[in-house]
Design a protein around this motif. Structure first.
Motif, PDB file in Angstrom:
ATOM      1  N   MET A  38       7.508   4.916  19.696  1.00 42.12           N
ATOM      2  CA  MET A  38       6.236   5.091  18.986  1.00 42.12           C
ATOM      3  C   MET A  38       5.091   4.694  19.911  1.00 42.12           C
ATOM      4  SD  MET A  38       6.996   3.566  15.213  1.00 42.12           S
ATOM      5  CE  MET A  38       7.503   1.952  15.659  1.00 42.12           C
ATOM      6  N   TYR A  39       3.893   5.174  19.591  1.00 40.56           N
ATOM      7  CA  TYR A  39       2.733   4.802  20.402  1.00 40.56           C
ATOM      8  C   TYR A  39       2.349   3.352  20.144  1.00 40.56           C
ATOM      9  CZ  TYR A  39       2.160   9.732  21.431  1.00 40.56           C
ATOM     10  OH  TYR A  39       2.366  11.010  21.863  1.00 40.56           O
ATOM     11  N   ASP A  40       2.570   2.899  18.913  1.00 40.56           N
ATOM     12  CA  ASP A  40       2.193   1.525  18.563  1.00 40.56           C
ATOM     13  C   ASP A  40       2.818   1.249  17.208  1.00 40.56           C
ATOM     14  OD1 ASP A  40      -1.022  -0.220  18.164  1.00 40.56           O
ATOM     15  OD2 ASP A  40       1.012  -0.939  18.503  1.00 40.56           O
ATOM     16  N   LEU A  41       2.904  -0.011  16.838  1.00 41.64           N
ATOM     17  CA  LEU A  41       3.309  -0.323  15.461  1.00 41.64           C
ATOM     18  C   LEU A  41       2.159   0.055  14.550  1.00 41.64           C
ATOM     19  CD1 LEU A  41       4.836  -3.896  15.772  1.00 41.64           C
ATOM     20  CD2 LEU A  41       6.040  -1.812  15.246  1.00 41.64           C
ATOM     21  N   ILE A  42       2.434   0.531  13.362  1.00 37.83           N
ATOM     22  CA  ILE A  42       1.327   0.748  12.437  1.00 37.83           C
ATOM     23  C   ILE A  42       1.426  -0.232  11.287  1.00 37.83           C
ATOM     24  CG2 ILE A  42       0.661   3.140  12.857  1.00 37.83           C
ATOM     25  CD1 ILE A  42       2.428   3.879  10.507  1.00 37.83           C
ATOM     26  N   THR A  43       0.257  -0.662  10.865  1.00 36.59           N
ATOM     27  CA  THR A  43       0.182  -1.609   9.754  1.00 36.59           C
ATOM     28  C   THR A  43      -0.773  -1.031   8.728  1.00 36.59           C
ATOM     29  OG1 THR A  43      -1.579  -2.755  10.919  1.00 36.59           O
ATOM     30  CG2 THR A  43       0.618  -3.650  11.139  1.00 36.59           C
ATOM     31  N   ALA A  44      -0.505  -1.314   7.484  1.00 29.44           N
ATOM     32  CA  ALA A  44      -1.356  -0.779   6.426  1.00 29.44           C
ATOM     33  C   ALA A  44      -1.773  -1.897   5.486  1.00 29.44           C
ATOM     34  CB  ALA A  44      -0.594   0.287   5.639  1.00 29.44           C
ATOM     35  N   VAL A  45      -3.025  -1.860   5.094  1.00 31.79           N
ATOM     36  CA  VAL A  45      -3.570  -2.879   4.190  1.00 31.79           C
ATOM     37  C   VAL A  45      -4.432  -2.154   3.168  1.00 31.79           C
ATOM     38  CG1 VAL A  45      -5.090  -4.853   4.038  1.00 31.79           C
ATOM     39  CG2 VAL A  45      -3.582  -4.654   5.964  1.00 31.79           C
ATOM     40  N   SER A  46      -4.431  -2.646   1.940  1.00 26.47           N
ATOM     41  CA  SER A  46      -5.334  -2.021   0.979  1.00 26.47           C
ATOM     42  C   SER A  46      -6.260  -3.054   0.367  1.00 26.47           C
ATOM     43  CB  SER A  46      -4.571  -1.275  -0.095  1.00 26.47           C
ATOM     44  OG  SER A  46      -3.680  -2.117  -0.738  1.00 26.47           O
ATOM     45  N   VAL A  47      -7.426  -2.564  -0.009  1.00 27.82           N
ATOM     46  CA  VAL A  47      -8.493  -3.399  -0.571  1.00 27.82           C
ATOM     47  C   VAL A  47      -8.901  -2.776  -1.895  1.00 27.82           C
ATOM     48  CG1 VAL A  47     -10.937  -3.972  -0.297  1.00 27.82           C
ATOM     49  CG2 VAL A  47      -9.411  -4.274   1.607  1.00 27.82           C
ATOM     50  N   LEU A  99     -14.871  -7.312  -3.488  1.00 27.21           N
ATOM     51  CA  LEU A  99     -13.768  -6.648  -2.798  1.00 27.21           C
ATOM     52  C   LEU A  99     -12.635  -7.637  -2.688  1.00 27.21           C
ATOM     53  CD1 LEU A  99     -15.638  -5.010   0.192  1.00 27.21           C
ATOM     54  CD2 LEU A  99     -14.904  -3.923  -1.888  1.00 27.21           C
ATOM     55  N   MET A 100     -11.450  -7.246  -3.074  1.00 23.10           N
ATOM     56  CA  MET A 100     -10.325  -8.148  -2.876  1.00 23.10           C
ATOM     57  C   MET A 100      -9.233  -7.448  -2.102  1.00 23.10           C
ATOM     58  SD  MET A 100      -9.651  -8.639  -6.858  1.00 23.10           S
ATOM     59  CE  MET A 100     -11.378  -8.838  -7.174  1.00 23.10           C
ATOM     60  N   ILE A 101      -8.687  -8.213  -1.159  1.00 21.34           N
ATOM     61  CA  ILE A 101      -7.710  -7.610  -0.270  1.00 21.34           C
ATOM     62  C   ILE A 101      -6.325  -7.801  -0.860  1.00 21.34           C
ATOM     63  CG2 ILE A 101      -7.316  -9.631   1.195  1.00 21.34           C
ATOM     64  CD1 ILE A 101      -7.532  -7.667   3.568  1.00 21.34           C
ATOM     65  N   ASP A 102      -5.417  -6.850  -0.574  1.00 28.10           N
ATOM     66  CA  ASP A 102      -4.019  -6.967  -0.986  1.00 28.10           C
ATOM     67  C   ASP A 102      -3.908  -7.168  -2.503  1.00 28.10           C
ATOM     68  OD1 ASP A 102      -1.246  -9.038   0.220  1.00 28.10           O
ATOM     69  OD2 ASP A 102      -1.359  -6.960  -0.431  1.00 28.10           O
ATOM     70  N   PRO A 103      -4.311  -6.171  -3.280  1.00 28.05           N
ATOM     71  CA  PRO A 103      -4.322  -6.363  -4.735  1.00 28.05           C
ATOM     72  C   PRO A 103      -2.925  -6.391  -5.329  1.00 28.05           C
ATOM     73  CG  PRO A 103      -4.905  -4.104  -4.200  1.00 28.05           C
ATOM     74  CD  PRO A 103      -4.768  -4.835  -2.902  1.00 28.05           C
ATOM     75  N   VAL A 104      -2.803  -7.088  -6.460  1.00 32.68           N
ATOM     76  CA  VAL A 104      -1.547  -7.064  -7.213  1.00 32.68           C
ATOM     77  C   VAL A 104      -1.685  -6.017  -8.304  1.00 32.68           C
ATOM     78  CG1 VAL A 104      -0.826  -9.406  -6.749  1.00 32.68           C
ATOM     79  CG2 VAL A 104      -2.382  -8.967  -8.621  1.00 32.68           C
ATOM     80  N   GLU A 136      10.921  -4.033  -6.048  1.00 35.98           N
ATOM     81  CA  GLU A 136      10.042  -4.564  -7.084  1.00 35.98           C
ATOM     82  C   GLU A 136       8.612  -4.201  -6.714  1.00 35.98           C
ATOM     83  OE1 GLU A 136      10.536  -8.729  -7.868  1.00 35.98           O
ATOM     84  OE2 GLU A 136       8.748  -8.777  -9.124  1.00 35.98           O
ATOM     85  N   SER A 137       7.881  -3.686  -7.689  1.00 37.46           N
ATOM     86  CA  SER A 137       6.536  -3.222  -7.406  1.00 37.46           C
ATOM     87  C   SER A 137       5.547  -4.272  -7.875  1.00 37.46           C
ATOM     88  CB  SER A 137       6.327  -1.898  -8.146  1.00 37.46           C
ATOM     89  OG  SER A 137       4.976  -1.671  -8.373  1.00 37.46           O
ATOM     90  N   GLY A 138       4.912  -4.977  -6.912  1.00 35.52           N
ATOM     91  CA  GLY A 138       3.976  -6.024  -7.318  1.00 35.52           C
ATOM     92  C   GLY A 138       2.551  -5.752  -6.883  1.00 35.52           C
ATOM     93  N   GLY A 139       2.256  -4.498  -6.465  1.00 36.87           N
ATOM     94  CA  GLY A 139       0.900  -4.194  -6.018  1.00 36.87           C
ATOM     95  C   GLY A 139       0.900  -3.859  -4.535  1.00 36.87           C
ATOM     96  N   SER A 140      -0.058  -3.008  -4.131  1.00 39.63           N
ATOM     97  CA  SER A 140      -0.176  -2.542  -2.735  1.00 39.63           C
ATOM     98  C   SER A 140       1.147  -1.984  -2.237  1.00 39.63           C
ATOM     99  CB  SER A 140      -0.551  -3.670  -1.773  1.00 39.63           C
ATOM    100  OG  SER A 140      -1.728  -4.261  -2.081  1.00 39.63           O
ATOM    101  N   ASP A 141       1.837  -1.212  -3.084  1.00 43.96           N
ATOM    102  CA  ASP A 141       3.183  -0.773  -2.708  1.00 43.96           C
ATOM    103  C   ASP A 141       3.181   0.090  -1.466  1.00 43.96           C
ATOM    104  OD1 ASP A 141       3.960  -0.160  -6.186  1.00 43.96           O
ATOM    105  OD2 ASP A 141       3.941  -2.010  -5.022  1.00 43.96           O
ATOM    106  N   LEU A 142       2.278   1.063  -1.401  1.00 44.91           N
ATOM    107  CA  LEU A 142       2.331   1.996  -0.278  1.00 44.91           C
ATOM    108  C   LEU A 142       2.034   1.290   1.034  1.00 44.91           C
ATOM    109  CD1 LEU A 142       2.804   4.874   0.581  1.00 44.91           C
ATOM    110  CD2 LEU A 142       0.393   5.341   0.217  1.00 44.91           C
TER     111      LEU A 142
END
Lengths: 287, 256
Positions: B168-177, B184-189, B144-150
């Motif tokens: 892996m060298y480290d866990l990777i995390t991704a956040v979008s604004v 500015l709003m974080i984690d958009p829908v 289900e696509s509710g925003g910030s899909d990638l």
């Protein structure tokens, strides 16, 4: 591309650290840029840009189309890039597909801005003819003929020049019709509208080699890079797009520093490109 | 696969630390209220589970609000015979949407490049030398696509890779604004993404404090980019903590 020996790699990296690259340039100096417009007569606009050994052609073609149902008040722009096998034998067949789609995506991001259209280099509303029914579809095609590094900057410059050269015919909606029919349109053969390119940004790619960044990397310098950040800055000094390529991680302060360096470089590049484009247009008018 | 009862779903909302500058937007400028009632700097609650797909080497399921993603990792397994020998491993990524993922029928044009973007995000963090001649396949399915899909796909993929035991060298995390007007709003829908003036997606390695992928669209001024970067870095490190907790829980559950 011929691989570099260990000695050559050290030479490239050491030169960059000492602000003297293999071709004698400083870290933030571009190679000479050569612009020629109107190279494809059948297209609405076209340009050829040579930056050192990198040679690209961009063409703009406008066709009548329907606006999408999600955005009925805007025209459409599609960017396609083709990396020709003449540039690199590995580009033949499907080899160049990944690079082409990556370049097309980066260019589309820089030209079209946010979803609401803010910061867009091309004003999509200006492509509208009749809301919900008729609009212009712009097809921007880039062809890479010869690759010696820094493809994205060259393509960005070529697209900017091609858009400056683009002439879209004037369209008159000849008859008002009912809502569900396509209106009749009359495309003028003589009157043309020049495209407004004052907000089209330029793209600057900063390549990080060791602890320093260089602008306009050649192919051999790109083979030594750890990561590259392509920043597109418009005339107002705002950032219109940023793409980080390359696997290795960058400290956030490095990225912020790159952004300020890119802004500084863009001022010179923008004015240089503008003068080259107007010189090219002037010589095209004379011939 | 059900979450443990009584465990509150953690969230990774960042705090703007050490903001000696005045905030860019004052309260009077706020004319956008978020559809789910969150604050501008508040992220959706993050639900992460590993071991969702039993037949895969590793898998993870992520539910961030209305965005539901399942990622399965197969490998390292033998490369196809047609491929050239390589002394580093190969990574193959595929992101696909189910037909019922979004309200409009069909995939939408933005999503075709998500596979290559996921590949770029992961290739810098996986130690490819540890599995020469073989391929690791990462398949992401957006239910289900509710925003910030990638962003959710990338975080979930790194959790699945950790579950599969890929080095892996480290866990990777991704956040979008998202930037709407001056806010500015974080984690958009999805609704916010549809009318945003700019988007900023960052993938980082929280423990090493390094940014591996950064994609910015729309028009941004440098102070906005600074603020967005701070927000994302803080949120990424908190999300990294949540991912580590999830892996620890899964490991301790399997020991019992």
């Amino acid at each position: 591309m011929v691989g570099l020996s260990l000695g050559e790699q050290h030479f490239v990296k050491g030169g960059i650290a000492q602000d003297l690259r293999t071709d004698g340039r400083k870290r933030l100096t571009y190679r000479p840029i050569y612009v020629e417009t109107g190279v494809i007569p059948q297209a609405n606009g076209s340009a050829r840009v040579k930056i050192g050994g990198t040679d690209v052609i961009a063409s703009v073609k406008a066709e009548i189309g329907r606006p999408s149902s999600l955005q009925p008040d805007k025209g459409k722009v599609a960017v396609f890039i083709d990396c020709s096998p003449t540039a690199e034998p590995t580009f033949g067949g499907r080899g160049g597909e990944e690079l082409s789609s990556e370049l097309a995506l980066a260019l589309q991001r820089c030209l079209l801005g946010g979803k609401s259209g803010a910061g867009a280099g091309i004003n999509l509303s200006s492509l509208l003819i009749k809301e919900g029914k008729v609009c212009w579809d712009l097809y921007i095609d880039g062809l890479v003929i010869s690759s010696d590094g820094n493809l994205l900057d060259a393509l960005g410059a070529a697209i900017k020049a091609a858009l400056t050269n683009t002439a879209i015919p004037k369209v008159n909606v000849s008859a008002e019709v009912a809502d569900d029919e396509q209106p009749e349109i009359d495309i003028s053969d003589e009157e043309y509208l020049q495209f407004d390119t004052s907000s089209v940004p330029v793209i600057v790619t900063l390549t990080k080699v060791g602890t320093h960044y260089i602008v306009d990397a050649t192919a051999e310098e790109e083979s030594q890079m750890s990561s590259a950040v392509s920043i597109s800055v418009n005339r107002a000094g705002h950032i219109c797009g940023l793409t980080k390529r390359g696997g290795s991680g960058l400290d956030p302060s490095v990225i912020l520093d790159m952004i300020s360096v890119a802004k500084h470089v863009t001022e010179n590049l923008m004015s240089k490109l503008d003068s080259e484009i107007s010189a090219a247009e002037a010589s095209e008018d004379e011939s | 696969m059900a979450a443990k009862p009584g465990a509150a779903t953690p969230t990774y909302s960042p705090k703007l630390v050490g903001s000696s500058r005045l905030p860019i937007f004052k309260d009077s400028d706020l004319d956008w209220s978020r559809p789910d009632g969150r604050g501008f700097h508040q992220c959706r609650p993050a639900l992460l589970q590993t071991g969702a797909v039993s037949s895969a080497s590793g898998s993870a399921y992520a539910e961030f609000g209305n965005t539901k993603v399942i990622v399965s990792v197969f490998g390292p397994r033998e490369s196809k015979k047609a491929m050239v020998f390589s002394d580093v491993g190969r990574l193959n990524c595929n992101v696909s949407y189910t037909t019922f993922a979004s309200p409009t029928i069909g995939q939408g044009t933005d999503h075709k490049e998500y596979s290559s973007m996921l590949h770029k995000a992961l290739e810098g963090v996986i130690m490819m030398e540890t599995f020469p001649k073989t391929t690791v396949d990462v398949f992401a399915l957006v239910l289900e696509s509710g925003g910030s899909d990638l962003s959710v796909v990338i975080s979930c993929a790194s959790l699945a890779l950790a579950d599969a035991g890929i080095m892996m060298y480290d866990l990777i995390t991704a956040v979008s604004v998202s930037c709407i007007g001056k806010s500015l709003m974080i984690d958009p829908v999805t609704e916010e993404e549809g009318c945003e003036d700019g988007s900023f997606m960052m993938t980082c390695m929280p423990s090493r404090y390094e940014i591996t992928q950064l994609t910015v669209t729309g028009e941004w001024t440098t102070p906005n980019i600074n603020e967005a970067m701070q927000l994302c870095l803080d949120a990424c490190s908190k999300l990294g903590e949540i991912m580590r907790d999830c892996l620890k829980q899964a490991a301790s559950a399997s020991e019992e």
